[in-house]
Design a protein around this motif. Sequence first.
Motif, PDB file in Angstrom:
ATOM      1  N   VAL A   1      -8.575  14.974  -3.205  1.00 23.53           N
ATOM      2  CA  VAL A   1      -8.579  13.514  -3.051  1.00 23.53           C
ATOM      3  C   VAL A   1      -8.147  12.855  -4.345  1.00 23.53           C
ATOM      4  CG1 VAL A   1     -10.076  11.521  -2.730  1.00 23.53           C
ATOM      5  CG2 VAL A   1     -10.276  13.471  -1.197  1.00 23.53           C
ATOM      6  N   LEU A   2      -8.716  13.312  -5.444  1.00 16.74           N
ATOM      7  CA  LEU A   2      -8.419  12.702  -6.744  1.00 16.74           C
ATOM      8  C   LEU A   2      -6.950  12.868  -7.101  1.00 16.74           C
ATOM      9  CD1 LEU A   2      -9.973  11.337  -9.096  1.00 16.74           C
ATOM     10  CD2 LEU A   2      -9.892  13.536 -10.230  1.00 16.74           C
ATOM     11  N   MET A   3      -6.466  14.100  -6.996  1.00 17.04           N
ATOM     12  CA  MET A   3      -5.071  14.359  -7.358  1.00 17.04           C
ATOM     13  C   MET A   3      -4.131  13.599  -6.447  1.00 17.04           C
ATOM     14  SD  MET A   3      -5.088  18.387  -8.275  1.00 17.04           S
ATOM     15  CE  MET A   3      -3.351  18.621  -8.452  1.00 17.04           C
ATOM     16  N   PHE A   4      -4.483  13.547  -5.169  1.00 16.23           N
ATOM     17  CA  PHE A   4      -3.618  12.863  -4.217  1.00 16.23           C
ATOM     18  C   PHE A   4      -3.579  11.372  -4.535  1.00 16.23           C
ATOM     19  CE2 PHE A   4      -2.474  11.155  -0.024  1.00 16.23           C
ATOM     20  CZ  PHE A   4      -1.300  11.863   0.139  1.00 16.23           C
ATOM     21  N   LEU A   5      -4.752  10.804  -4.836  1.00 18.50           N
ATOM     22  CA  LEU A   5      -4.790   9.378  -5.150  1.00 18.50           C
ATOM     23  C   LEU A   5      -4.006   9.087  -6.418  1.00 18.50           C
ATOM     24  CD1 LEU A   5      -8.427   8.251  -4.297  1.00 18.50           C
ATOM     25  CD2 LEU A   5      -6.322   7.836  -3.043  1.00 18.50           C
ATOM     26  N   ILE A   6      -4.207   9.920  -7.429  1.00 19.92           N
ATOM     27  CA  ILE A   6      -3.535   9.697  -8.709  1.00 19.92           C
ATOM     28  C   ILE A   6      -2.030   9.695  -8.524  1.00 19.92           C
ATOM     29  CG2 ILE A   6      -3.009  10.798 -10.920  1.00 19.92           C
ATOM     30  CD1 ILE A   6      -5.939  11.616 -11.053  1.00 19.92           C
ATOM     31  N   THR A   7      -1.530  10.597  -7.705  1.00 15.76           N
ATOM     32  CA  THR A   7      -0.083  10.661  -7.528  1.00 15.76           C
ATOM     33  C   THR A   7       0.394   9.687  -6.458  1.00 15.76           C
ATOM     34  OG1 THR A   7      -0.537  12.551  -6.120  1.00 15.76           O
ATOM     35  CG2 THR A   7       0.281  13.007  -8.319  1.00 15.76           C
ATOM     36  N   PHE A   8      -0.425   9.495  -5.450  1.00 17.04           N
ATOM     37  CA  PHE A   8       0.035   8.708  -4.310  1.00 17.04           C
ATOM     38  C   PHE A   8       0.035   7.213  -4.619  1.00 17.04           C
ATOM     39  CE2 PHE A   8      -0.723   6.490  -0.280  1.00 17.04           C
ATOM     40  CZ  PHE A   8       0.381   6.930   0.412  1.00 17.04           C
ATOM     41  N   ILE A   9      -1.004   6.739  -5.305  1.00 17.40           N
ATOM     42  CA  ILE A   9      -1.118   5.297  -5.543  1.00 17.40           C
ATOM     43  C   ILE A   9       0.092   4.746  -6.312  1.00 17.40           C
ATOM     44  CG2 ILE A   9      -2.453   3.533  -6.793  1.00 17.40           C
ATOM     45  CD1 ILE A   9      -4.961   4.939  -5.751  1.00 17.40           C
ATOM     46  N   PRO A  10       0.489   5.344  -7.456  1.00 21.54           N
ATOM     47  CA  PRO A  10       1.679   4.818  -8.131  1.00 21.54           C
ATOM     48  C   PRO A  10       2.925   4.914  -7.256  1.00 21.54           C
ATOM     49  CG  PRO A  10       0.553   6.415  -9.501  1.00 21.54           C
ATOM     50  CD  PRO A  10      -0.082   6.481  -8.166  1.00 21.54           C
TER      51      PRO A  10
ATOM     52  N   MET B   1      15.673   3.020   5.450  1.00 23.88           N
ATOM     53  CA  MET B   1      15.474   4.306   6.104  1.00 23.88           C
ATOM     54  C   MET B   1      15.510   5.430   5.074  1.00 23.88           C
ATOM     55  SD  MET B   1      14.707   5.883   8.741  1.00 23.88           S
ATOM     56  CE  MET B   1      14.757   4.585   9.966  1.00 23.88           C
ATOM     57  N   LYS B   2      16.483   5.323   4.165  1.00 26.13           N
ATOM     58  CA  LYS B   2      16.573   6.337   3.096  1.00 26.13           C
ATOM     59  C   LYS B   2      15.322   6.318   2.238  1.00 26.13           C
ATOM     60  CE  LYS B   2      21.565   6.567   2.495  1.00 26.13           C
ATOM     61  NZ  LYS B   2      22.657   5.905   1.758  1.00 26.13           N
ATOM     62  N   MET B   3      14.896   5.092   1.907  1.00 32.05           N
ATOM     63  CA  MET B   3      13.703   4.970   1.066  1.00 32.05           C
ATOM     64  C   MET B   3      12.492   5.583   1.761  1.00 32.05           C
ATOM     65  SD  MET B   3      14.221   1.223  -0.574  1.00 32.05           S
ATOM     66  CE  MET B   3      12.502   0.929  -0.843  1.00 32.05           C
ATOM     67  N   LEU B   4      12.415   5.305   3.051  1.00 32.92           N
ATOM     68  CA  LEU B   4      11.283   5.827   3.821  1.00 32.92           C
ATOM     69  C   LEU B   4      11.311   7.357   3.835  1.00 32.92           C
ATOM     70  CD1 LEU B   4       8.903   4.879   5.635  1.00 32.92           C
ATOM     71  CD2 LEU B   4      10.383   5.397   7.568  1.00 32.92           C
ATOM     72  N   LEU B   5      12.518   7.887   4.008  1.00 31.41           N
ATOM     73  CA  LEU B   5      12.657   9.350   4.027  1.00 31.41           C
ATOM     74  C   LEU B   5      12.233   9.942   2.695  1.00 31.41           C
ATOM     75  CD1 LEU B   5      15.934  10.093   5.984  1.00 31.41           C
ATOM     76  CD2 LEU B   5      13.616  10.821   6.538  1.00 31.41           C
TER      77      LEU B   5
ATOM     78  N   ILE C   1       6.334   0.150  -2.317  1.00 33.86           N
ATOM     79  CA  ILE C   1       6.111  -1.187  -1.759  1.00 33.86           C
ATOM     80  C   ILE C   1       6.913  -2.217  -2.560  1.00 33.86           C
ATOM     81  CG2 ILE C   1       4.375  -2.988  -1.482  1.00 33.86           C
ATOM     82  CD1 ILE C   1       4.009  -0.958   0.617  1.00 33.86           C
ATOM     83  N   ILE C   2       6.804  -2.123  -3.898  1.00 28.76           N
ATOM     84  CA  ILE C   2       7.512  -3.084  -4.751  1.00 28.76           C
ATOM     85  C   ILE C   2       9.010  -2.975  -4.497  1.00 28.76           C
ATOM     86  CG2 ILE C   2       8.108  -3.631  -7.137  1.00 28.76           C
ATOM     87  CD1 ILE C   2       5.196  -2.764  -7.826  1.00 28.76           C
ATOM     88  N   ASN C   3       9.512  -1.759  -4.512  1.00 32.90           N
ATOM     89  CA  ASN C   3      10.943  -1.547  -4.272  1.00 32.90           C
ATOM     90  C   ASN C   3      11.357  -2.096  -2.918  1.00 32.90           C
ATOM     91  OD1 ASN C   3      11.412  -0.360  -6.659  1.00 32.90           O
ATOM     92  ND2 ASN C   3      11.425   1.737  -5.913  1.00 32.90           N
ATOM     93  N   TYR C   4      10.517  -1.830  -1.937  1.00 31.26           N
ATOM     94  CA  TYR C   4      10.829  -2.263  -0.577  1.00 31.26           C
ATOM     95  C   TYR C   4      11.086  -3.766  -0.557  1.00 31.26           C
ATOM     96  CZ  TYR C   4      10.199  -3.014   4.446  1.00 31.26           C
ATOM     97  OH  TYR C   4      10.367  -3.358   5.752  1.00 31.26           O
TER      98      TYR C   4
ATOM     99  N   TYR D   1      14.130  -4.840  -2.912  1.00 32.81           N
ATOM    100  CA  TYR D   1      15.449  -4.553  -2.327  1.00 32.81           C
ATOM    101  C   TYR D   1      15.714  -5.462  -1.136  1.00 32.81           C
ATOM    102  CZ  TYR D   1      16.219  -0.355  -5.098  1.00 32.81           C
ATOM    103  OH  TYR D   1      16.440   0.513  -6.112  1.00 32.81           O
ATOM    104  N   ARG D   2      14.670  -5.648  -0.349  1.00 30.30           N
ATOM    105  CA  ARG D   2      14.842  -6.462   0.840  1.00 30.30           C
ATOM    106  C   ARG D   2      15.248  -7.880   0.435  1.00 30.30           C
ATOM    107  NH1 ARG D   2      12.086  -7.838   6.248  1.00 30.30           N
ATOM    108  NH2 ARG D   2      10.782  -9.368   5.200  1.00 30.30           N
ATOM    109  N   ALA D   3      14.527  -8.399  -0.564  1.00 30.35           N
ATOM    110  CA  ALA D   3      14.815  -9.762  -0.998  1.00 30.35           C
ATOM    111  C   ALA D   3      16.241  -9.862  -1.526  1.00 30.35           C
ATOM    112  CB  ALA D   3      13.822 -10.177  -2.081  1.00 30.35           C
ATOM    113  N   SER D   4      16.645  -8.871  -2.345  1.00 34.62           N
ATOM    114  CA  SER D   4      17.971  -9.005  -2.948  1.00 34.62           C
ATOM    115  C   SER D   4      19.067  -8.793  -1.908  1.00 34.62           C
ATOM    116  CB  SER D   4      18.133  -8.053  -4.135  1.00 34.62           C
ATOM    117  OG  SER D   4      18.021  -6.736  -3.712  1.00 34.62           O
TER     118      SER D   4
END
Lengths: 577, 121
Positions: A40-49, A300-304, A55-58, A61-64
């Motif tokens: 859980v800890l390792m997954f959170l540490i890597t997954f959250i960033p 779609m690429k980003m999601l992949l 999310i930020i990129n999404y 990119y969408r806005a631009s």
Amino acid sequence: METTQNEIKPRKSLANKLGFSGEGKSSPARYQIMRRNIIVLMFLITFIPLFSMAIINYFQYRASIKQEVITPLRLMSHKTAHSIELYLEERLSIIRALGASYSFNELSDQKKLNRLYRIFKKELDGLVDFGIIDKNGNQVAYAGPYILIGKNYAKQSWFHEVSIRGIYISDVFMGYREFPHIAIAVQNFETDVQDWFLRATIDTKKLDEIINAMGLTPEDDAFLVNKEGMLQTSSKFYGKVLEKYPLEIPSTLGTSIQEKKDHQGKDVILSYTSFLHRDFFLVVVKPSRTAMKSWNVLSMKMLLIFAGSVILIFISVLKTSNFLIKRIKDSDEKRETAFRELENSQKLSSIGRLAAGVAHEINNPMAIINQKAGLMKDLIELGADFAEKDRFLGLTDSILQSVERCKKITHRLLGFARRMEVLYEKLDLNDLIVEVLGFMEKEALMRKVNIELNLAEDLPNISSDVGQLEQVFLNIISNSFAAVEDGGHLKITSWDEDKDRVGVSIEDDGCGMNEETLSHIFEPFFTTKTGYGTGLGLPITYGIIKKLGGTIEAKSREDAGTAFTIHLKKNKFESEE
Amino acid sequence: MSNFKVLLVDDESEFVSTLAERLFLRGIEAKTANDGESAIRMVMEEKPDVVVLDIKMPGMSGIDVLKEMKKTEPQLPIILLTGHGSTKEGMEGMKFGAFDYLMKPVDIKELITKIQEAIKS
């Protein structure tokens, strides 16, 4: 022996601690929890960033990308609206110029009007007809494809408006002509005549042309709407000219961009551009699906990539944590084993020292008792006969016998504690085992004990102490004999363990023992053989094996049998002393 | 009475006095000493034919006493008594010239046999 529940418990836990209980008792739950926490800890540490970045990129990119769609759309709409407005203004100014150039009388002349109409029809693209209307609203002259002379417009709203404002440009309408057109009317003043009106109608084909010049894709749509929501030009998807536009029109000036679902439920980007001088809106409609096509591909690429990374992270987290837990478990087990061994050897060595001390101290008083009893016997034997002489002799004899027994015990005790010199010589362990079995042959035959020998033929010679090893095997095998019933089985196996060690196991199918007993078998004076046995056989065995640099372990199950496994060093090594 | 004298040395006076009495009953004259110093003195005074010496004694150890006696009386046969099951000290004593060693608690017959062997030698 009666033991209370309270006494058994700590002893049992000690047994587990010492690891004599056949199988090591680990606590899988603890490792499960630890594993889960690490994952859980390792997954959170890597997954959250990763997730935040995604999310930020999404949104970024969408806005631009949306901006990239919207900016040209806005520009194009603005330009096109401006062109349409310019076109209308131009038409208006030409009509005004015409009205100002001629007098009422000149233009009421049907012939002249017809001539002018022919000239202007050529030059003025989209001109439909001219009409001259007097101040009462009567059409006094008309040039065009229809017969509209004598029509009265006094009651129509445009007539009022042009009377008040001097100019008038209508919305698109069908009127008497039955096709969409725009009417432009101008008021003219003459000093000698009452004011009169020049009215021209132009068709809206030119507007369609301007809109088509925007170069839209087939999915896109563009059209004019007035503020009441009536379509001023035909649209592809939102109705024919003069039909009601199905969506709401914003009241803002300039260009406004909307994203919404249209009346058919399609996601669209709408651009409304208001006209400066008219209550018109240029509407440009782009379906989101095509407009945001590049965005869809990118997202779609980003999601992949995101999904791929998550899967990768998950797999590596799982692998890493499994590996970590295994290492922790291994090292825990190793530490526990080492600790148990240390504890056990310390216990045995301190018991050994204690035993030796006791043996020494007992020995001297024993010698005195021996001598005193001997003297007593001497005196009785040499003295005169008396009534109880034989009885006394018997008593002194039994004292001497008891002393003899004590002597044996102290002797063995000291043997257990003593660190004898080890005499190394080359020996064949298989031969040694066979030789030891020779001592037991008679008993085996008598009790029909079946001995199965599984001795490795290629067992290398080892360097060790023959005499002491004989004692070891004699001790263990005689214990096994004591454990099995008549007709029982005994299996002796030898093998080449690795480059440093050989192994021997002695298994029986005898009565076995419980964990409690198993945990004490290497302790001196612990015996289950009621009546005989000093409780020193296995402790001495243990001591010898340790001294020879080997290991011995016992596994047992009650009523199933006991197995002793011995590992011995092959090569000569320096004595521990 | 035998024509020889035995000196018994052990810190346990009960042990040596009883042993002496038993030897006396068997016709052997035995003197006793309870420590190394008095034993060495008595070797000079009494001139025993055989010494039975316990190895483990407080103060002077049996081995020390053995060495001391061998200095003055190199021909004197000395039988060591080892208190341990171990034969190590006995063997060590042999190196320093002891006649033989016996393990405690000692059997009287065995002791007498050893004493007789020592006398003969």
